[in-house]
Write a protein that holds these residues in place. Sequence first.
Motif, mmCIF file in Angstrom:
data_model
loop_
_atom_site.group_PDB
_atom_site.id
_atom_site.type_symbol
_atom_site.label_atom_id
_atom_site.label_comp_id
_atom_site.label_asym_id
_atom_site.label_seq_id
_atom_site.Cartn_x
_atom_site.Cartn_y
_atom_site.Cartn_z
ATOM 1 N N TYR A 1 -3.453 -1.802 -5.382
ATOM 2 C CA TYR A 1 -4.686 -1.876 -4.824
ATOM 3 C C TYR A 1 -5.158 -3.291 -3.912
ATOM 4 C CZ TYR A 1 -6.820 1.505 -7.880
ATOM 5 O OH TYR A 1 -6.961 2.427 -8.378
ATOM 6 N N ALA A 2 -4.065 -4.245 -3.955
ATOM 7 C CA ALA A 2 -3.762 -5.374 -2.876
ATOM 8 C C ALA A 2 -3.451 -5.007 -1.681
ATOM 9 C CB ALA A 2 -3.120 -6.475 -3.789
ATOM 10 N N LYS A 3 -2.930 -3.852 -1.700
ATOM 11 C CA LYS A 3 -2.234 -3.511 -0.369
ATOM 12 C C LYS A 3 -3.374 -3.151 0.776
ATOM 13 C CE LYS A 3 1.851 -2.489 0.159
ATOM 14 N NZ LYS A 3 2.915 -3.374 0.549
ATOM 15 N N VAL B 1 -7.363 -1.719 0.332
ATOM 16 C CA VAL B 1 -8.402 -2.584 0.488
ATOM 17 C C VAL B 1 -9.326 -2.082 1.772
ATOM 18 C CG1 VAL B 1 -8.942 -5.073 1.317
ATOM 19 C CG2 VAL B 1 -6.997 -4.811 -0.198
ATOM 20 N N SER C 1 -0.896 -3.333 -8.553
ATOM 21 C CA SER C 1 -0.399 -4.101 -7.263
ATOM 22 C C SER C 1 -0.892 -3.282 -5.804
ATOM 23 C CB SER C 1 0.908 -4.473 -7.323
ATOM 24 O OG SER C 1 1.797 -3.472 -7.481
#
Length: 422
Positions: free
Chosen positions: A352-354, A358, A350
């Motif tokens: 990597y979605a911050k 990004v 999760s």
Amino acid sequence: MRRGITATALVAALALAATACGSDDETGSKSSGELSGTVTWWDTSSVGSEDKVFKKLAEGFEKKHPKVDVKYVNVPFGEAQNKFKNAAQAGDGAPDVIRSEVAWTPDFANLGYLAPLDGTAALKNQDDFLKQAVASTKYEDKTYAVPQVIDSMGIFYNKKMFEEAGVEAPASLDDLKTVAKKIKDKTGKTGLYLRGDDPYYFLSFLYGEGGDMVDAGSKSVTIDKPEGVKAFKAVKELVDDGTAKTDASDGWENMMQAFKNGDVAMMINGPWAVADTLTGSQFTDKDNLGVAPVPAGSAAQGAPQGGHNLAVYAGSKNLDASYAFVEYMTSVDSQATAAGELNLLPTRTSAYAKKEAVDSEIVGFFKPVVETAVERPWIPEGGSLFEPLRIEYTKVLTGQTTPEKAAKATGDSYRKLLKDWK
């Protein structure tokens, strides 16, 4: 798999005895429902870049838990493994939490120096961790660490120098030689700095020829098979034909200075080196830094899986606060901060979605690389495999031995280290 003589008993004794040796600070308490006391943390990150960010994150934990004092200690990476072992064995001066290179974790666990973390606050949202990052935290079906950072390696290159020479990032070793020759002809600079004093930088070549150090599944030594010999030959040829320059000592400093100052066009490195690289005169414009996959050998393209875990000392006097500290430092927000400020790769999916992750081009590049990286053998002796390899790797690069003799000598050393292995 070898085990410490009294490892199980040692874990229990260290964890339960209030007088056991851990940090020398006051024992923590959670009787009031609030964490308190001292947590001594040995951070092994790079001084001048990574350490500043991790120390700041640790201060954030103190703000969240005002009765906890985090005693931050930066321990040089090259000294940390033996220093922790000596302190734990002597029962004096070991930290509550250590930032452990992935190969150290099964070694420390085998010796009984780490507290099992299953069922503790340290392992919050376990399913969010990347599977390949979790692999290095296990030993004999128990969890002894939490993955903080995962990494691998790639080719770092100077875009302006490549443009001047009219070349692109090399996809294979043959390409690498061609690119290096054109760079030499056009700019007078050496193509690649090949670090010669650290065998971790040899692994991409070993995997590229289809080899490995050992096969843990069959308990076989493989470094001295034909693939290993080919890998030693491959790196020697790079130095002999002028594609690369190397040194037998001070490799990190020499490599970084050569690349940052524009003396070489390429180096093999990982995301941990980005922050330092961008301080160089060649990279005042950070867009001048290019990163590409490591060149493929004759059999494959592969880079090693690396990274760091956070582990809790079995003899800590403040286990509750230590577990909470590990959870905080490996949380989504903490990993996002490290990704944004240091370009380090998170171990939580999760994260990597911050936005911080990004927005990082380096994180974006290395994420698919780590997903296909070659796992190292997660055995207690895994970290010890590098010293015999280092000796022979350096000797090959400096012309002191042949690839055939180097592979055989390394294999012989491994069989002495790994009892009953083929």
